[in-house]
Design an enzyme around this catalytic site. Sequence first.
Site, short mmCIF file in Angstrom:
data_model
loop_
_atom_site.label_atom_id
_atom_site.label_comp_id
_atom_site.label_asym_id
_atom_site.label_seq_id
_atom_site.Cartn_x
_atom_site.Cartn_y
_atom_site.Cartn_z
N HIS A 104 0.83 -1.21 0.00
CA HIS A 104 0.00 0.00 0.00
C HIS A 104 0.87 1.27 0.00
O HIS A 104 0.46 2.30 0.49
CB HIS A 104 -0.94 0.04 1.20
CG HIS A 104 -1.71 -1.23 1.39
ND1 HIS A 104 -2.86 -1.52 0.70
CD2 HIS A 104 -1.45 -2.34 2.17
CE1 HIS A 104 -3.30 -2.71 1.05
NE2 HIS A 104 -2.47 -3.24 1.94
N GLN A 152 -11.73 -21.94 -44.20
CA GLN A 152 -10.83 -21.47 -45.26
C GLN A 152 -9.47 -21.12 -44.66
O GLN A 152 -8.47 -21.09 -45.34
CB GLN A 152 -11.43 -20.24 -45.96
CG GLN A 152 -10.59 -19.81 -47.15
CD GLN A 152 -11.33 -18.82 -48.02
OE1 GLN A 152 -11.70 -17.74 -47.59
NE2 GLN A 152 -11.56 -19.20 -49.27
N SER A 188 14.70 17.61 -18.03
CA SER A 188 13.53 18.38 -18.40
C SER A 188 13.96 19.58 -19.22
O SER A 188 14.98 20.21 -18.94
CB SER A 188 12.84 18.85 -17.12
OG SER A 188 12.04 19.97 -17.38
N LYS A 218 15.91 14.52 -12.81
CA LYS A 218 16.18 13.23 -13.44
C LYS A 218 14.87 12.46 -13.51
O LYS A 218 14.41 11.90 -12.51
CB LYS A 218 17.21 12.44 -12.62
CG LYS A 218 18.64 12.90 -12.85
CD LYS A 218 19.61 11.85 -12.34
CE LYS A 218 21.05 12.24 -12.67
NZ LYS A 218 22.00 11.23 -12.16
N ASN A 219 14.29 12.45 -14.68
CA ASN A 219 12.95 11.91 -14.84
C ASN A 219 12.97 10.46 -15.32
O ASN A 219 13.78 10.11 -16.18
CB ASN A 219 12.18 12.75 -15.85
CG ASN A 219 12.00 14.18 -15.37
OD1 ASN A 219 11.91 14.42 -14.17
ND2 ASN A 219 11.96 15.12 -16.29
N VAL A 266 -7.23 -6.16 -39.05
CA VAL A 266 -6.80 -6.08 -37.65
C VAL A 266 -5.41 -6.70 -37.50
O VAL A 266 -4.51 -6.11 -36.88
CB VAL A 266 -7.80 -6.81 -36.72
CG1 VAL A 266 -7.30 -6.80 -35.28
CG2 VAL A 266 -9.17 -6.20 -36.81
N GLU A 267 -5.24 -7.87 -38.10
CA GLU A 267 -3.97 -8.58 -37.93
C GLU A 267 -2.81 -7.85 -38.61
O GLU A 267 -1.69 -7.87 -38.11
CB GLU A 267 -4.09 -10.01 -38.49
CG GLU A 267 -4.95 -10.88 -37.58
CD GLU A 267 -5.36 -12.20 -38.24
OE1 GLU A 267 -4.97 -12.45 -39.40
OE2 GLU A 267 -6.08 -12.97 -37.58
N ARG A 268 -3.12 -7.19 -39.75
CA ARG A 268 -2.04 -6.48 -40.43
C ARG A 268 -1.48 -5.36 -39.55
O ARG A 268 -0.29 -5.06 -39.60
CB ARG A 268 -2.54 -5.92 -41.77
CG ARG A 268 -1.93 -6.68 -42.94
CD ARG A 268 -2.48 -6.20 -44.25
NE ARG A 268 -3.86 -6.64 -44.43
CZ ARG A 268 -4.72 -6.08 -45.26
NH1 ARG A 268 -4.35 -5.02 -45.97
NH2 ARG A 268 -5.95 -6.56 -45.38
#
Lengths: 347, 347, 347, 347
Positions: C55, C126, C176, C183-184, C222-224
């Site tokens: 936590h 197919q 930045s 130092k980010n 979608v797959e492409r």
Amino acid sequence: MSFILSMMYSLVHTAFALQLKKSNNYLCHQLNVLLDALWQKALESRGKLCIGRTHGQAAQPMTFAIKLLGHLCELARGHMRLKEASKVISVGKFSGAVGTYAFSDEKIESRALSFLGLEPETVATQIVARDRHAQFFTALAILAGSLERLATELRLLMHGGVREACEPFSSKQQGSSAMPHKKNPILCENITGLMRLVRSYSMAILENQALWHERDISHSSVERVVALDATSLIDFALMRMTKIITGLVLDYERMSSNLADAGSSIASQAVLVALLDKGLWRSEAYDLVQKAALATGKNFKNALIEAGVHRWLKEEELENLLQAPTGVASEALLFNRAQKIMDSIFN
Amino acid sequence: MSFILSMMYSLVHTAFALQLKKSNNYLCHQLNVLLDALWQKALESRGKLCIGRTHGQAAQPMTFAIKLLGHLCELARGHMRLKEASKVISVGKFSGAVGTYAFSDEKIESRALSFLGLEPETVATQIVARDRHAQFFTALAILAGSLERLATELRLLMHGGVREACEPFSSKQQGSSAMPHKKNPILCENITGLMRLVRSYSMAILENQALWHERDISHSSVERVVALDATSLIDFALMRMTKIITGLVLDYERMSSNLADAGSSIASQAVLVALLDKGLWRSEAYDLVQKAALATGKNFKNALIEAGVHRWLKEEELENLLQAPTGVASEALLFNRAQKIMDSIFN
Amino acid sequence: MSFILSMMYSLVHTAFALQLKKSNNYLCHQLNVLLDALWQKALESRGKLCIGRTHGQAAQPMTFAIKLLGHLCELARGHMRLKEASKVISVGKFSGAVGTYAFSDEKIESRALSFLGLEPETVATQIVARDRHAQFFTALAILAGSLERLATELRLLMHGGVREACEPFSSKQQGSSAMPHKKNPILCENITGLMRLVRSYSMAILENQALWHERDISHSSVERVVALDATSLIDFALMRMTKIITGLVLDYERMSSNLADAGSSIASQAVLVALLDKGLWRSEAYDLVQKAALATGKNFKNALIEAGVHRWLKEEELENLLQAPTGVASEALLFNRAQKIMDSIFN
Amino acid sequence: MSFILSMMYSLVHTAFALQLKKSNNYLCHQLNVLLDALWQKALESRGKLCIGRTHGQAAQPMTFAIKLLGHLCELARGHMRLKEASKVISVGKFSGAVGTYAFSDEKIESRALSFLGLEPETVATQIVARDRHAQFFTALAILAGSLERLATELRLLMHGGVREACEPFSSKQQGSSAMPHKKNPILCENITGLMRLVRSYSMAILENQALWHERDISHSSVERVVALDATSLIDFALMRMTKIITGLVLDYERMSSNLADAGSSIASQAVLVALLDKGLWRSEAYDLVQKAALATGKNFKNALIEAGVHRWLKEEELENLLQAPTGVASEALLFNRAQKIMDSIFN
């Protein structure tokens, strides 16, 4: 000098706001072109009867124009959502590293942003809040859902068992690579897939909201992909759908024959209502009509008579009822409603 | 009679529209209560300096009130989105099985719906189009993102290394079951998780749009779960967050000491700007200031002098610059802006 | 001839299977490199005490090596998932337009596929069924979650209030743009964002499964996009994380001082257990220890004595308990367990 | 004593692991019942010719059994995924607050967990890592996609323009409330919607992975909803689908007449291949066959002859080609393959 520095600092964010605003405007324009194509196609198919289907089953007659007007009105709401989102994302900020105007001046911010057509963020962190971007990209996701609904409808209407509509198919175009006889709804299937992507992008954008403290940069990589890909895919889908609707081949004869095949049984609701008006209990009337409707291989009228409907309805009454209401009656009303929406968008 | 039948037919849909409208109103009310709690807490923490952090690192001072006002304004936009969605979902229809008014009358529809506070669907299928519901539930998903951002901020502020804020913790409440010394941000963590759920529900709702033909019933099971769960979870999260904000314990001393720890190095931007004003090239000035800022174990002022800054800036100038701008100056302006938004919601 | 035709027909699908298999192998290799880097860093940070936090609050001491081993084991499970997915997607088919071998021969299919290192689809349409691809891309989504967990851990450890670790930061790199002192954790934040994308892609892929009849082509677009983008992003994230872990700067002094700051109160569990052993009821013991633990500005030992603990525990016993168990004891055991998993992957 | 305390501490987590394991086993059992129903229905529909459709268009003949076997094999892979996930989630831990065995003993952990049928987590934080749960719930999401594919297939086969299959429909069941003639695929549509929910739940679970440090509790609220709802919905969908498949009414006559309607044009691939064998260029042969196939209102054989095919193919050869290969030939092979998979699951 210091203001210039903080302008440099915020320049990339401002450029992003301007890009989003411009993309939004452009997509609104592309959507207007599609709405216009749908409107023309609706005018063209005015009064053309076809089956209205629920659960994929013949329900009641309607006209093809009414079908198109429903899609047109949904897409027009998509236009309104883009307009609303446009206001929400047309926002910039030159209020410094954590939004406190530590090295800048809100008056200069206000003047510079107004020159660019942007509003200042109300209370900024280092950046403009990301709920704004979430609104834009979920508006695109909803628009994607509307385009998918239209694409799905056309795929169903092109199905080999339906064949009421057909995507434009150039005479030179090859069909299936191995099966020359086929006319496949590949444009609509392509749109269906692309819209899945637009929908999924919205999830990544929604996760971008909960940045840490006055900002972390985790949102940036997501936006660099999604801002480009989601808008491009919607643009592409709008153009492709416009091309489909403009060139859509409608087979009114097939619509008629499908309507005839569905047979007079689709008038079952009319007969049910008439029996209720004659005083039958709903369950009694329902059983009677269902029994006749599901009796296969029989004329619906004869099946109704065999089921005993003639005790309440004369043959003439029955004949009238079996001329199912066509849905043509309401077409003018629905055109008027759609016209009002088109007017509000185009004017 | 026939109209009553089609009313029965559409009754469940109308009831759903009324439930959504009512839920939306109720959530707007609950959101107002949270906005009010945030406003009170912002007033209470007016002028209280704390670090503004970007990338989890000290960036520049701000006031705690400004931090809260940023969240307040984002949540207020959530309120506007709910109001817009309310109009879009307060829509019904008694236009029959496929929306053609085959057995019903648009005038009676109009009267009946107006009596219920609903608008008629422009061009319906068997049902009201599902882009409307997608707008409501994505508005909830965006609101979830805003609540998650606030919960995440509070979790970070409660982190053992920060400790600037603390969830209300009743004197009788047990902490960790095995570790009695801990005060855990369990309320905020709980909200974080629940908001993930609300976000994910919106995906199922977006998939509901592309129903087949004049409707299939696949949307119904999704809506029966999501309509109840998404609105309940947002309601619960709004109440819980209101309780958290109202009872939020702020540790102003800890804010001050964290600010002091961050040291004068957070004034590096001021020194950078001053060197630019003296005519240095940006890269030259940047290297010089960064070198000093990253020199560990040294006083920033001394490190700057060692790095050669005194060739351009007198010690007095340097001293002034190292008193970093506090962000208090802009607080009144930002309160005014937030006030306007609160007014537009509450009036 | 006919077989060649149907091979042409299926060639693009086969090429896709080979690409996925190869990508999968390559990602396994990249993941191995990261696992190795984590293993080295764990060896390097062996025995280095730090706070274990739940936590976001100090819970109990552990060693930094144990922290890294936990991430290592989770990522190693990601490796196993990729291996399992590899078998599932290394599948092709030359069984014709609807999978019936109408113009082809299963023996030739079997020989051709085995030559390519693929298995034949059991019963194809197919195409090869899309649950296979869903398994691969959800495996990537889970891996994305594991990388995000590690990136989030490092972002928290770099937080200004913690500062126990630091991303590698080249001496020439600017921080930045406006704030030279920072130092980010920009590499980790970048990974966090990219993993959101990989997760969202999996949603589009899951929607690809329910193709119509013996296939429609909606999955293809979608797959492409996803096949290229999801694998590239995971590859990029693995390389970037390897670079981060290899160059990770650990601040053991800061770990010690954070542990000291957490104070002896983190030994509250030990005291609680001791009191239970002395015969107190749990609620009584808990109240007593919590009261002491939450007494601010006091030494925990003194607070315990004031609370009356000396009635059950002698000062010497108390002293011993306040030397909280360090977690070093279990380090060797956990190294052994991780070693076994590394061995099973690398051999 | 101290061990008992840490057992209490971890008891709820252990109970969760046991619940997940048990749910998984139960779902495997339910899935077996569905697989068995599919197998029986495949046996029953052996040799029954129907159209195989790609893009919703007639492609080539197949048997209905082959169609079912494809779904069976996909669902059988879902079974294997559940089995793999079962191992991954059957994991517990009694290694204390941050996984260091500070107050516990790994030997006792090992004995206690083995008694419960669980493995110890390799390197735990306060909890078992959440990639394990992600694997289980994405396996459910993939199974949901498989069930949605089957439901979608049946919805298409029940479509008014297809009518080759019908959900079981009790004689007492009422159809549409207002339209007594309809048999609606409401069970399949219901499953379609529920599977959207299961898919969306997996997104929330994937977001649960990146907990902070040695755990925060944000995952818990998500799991309390998803663990119950996702498993219940899959259970419900499996039972409902089993009922549908068991009682599925197949209309073989309609399959035949749809096959006849599709006409000899579906033999276009055979003619194309024959022309290639005779030495024509692919483009030449394709144009010729496509022209004939798309000539509406004509017998395909006559159209081919008019297009000039007789220059390469004798009428007898053409007749043979137009008897399209039926797909029956491969049925036995595909049954054998499916049998092997069934055996590996049931034995």
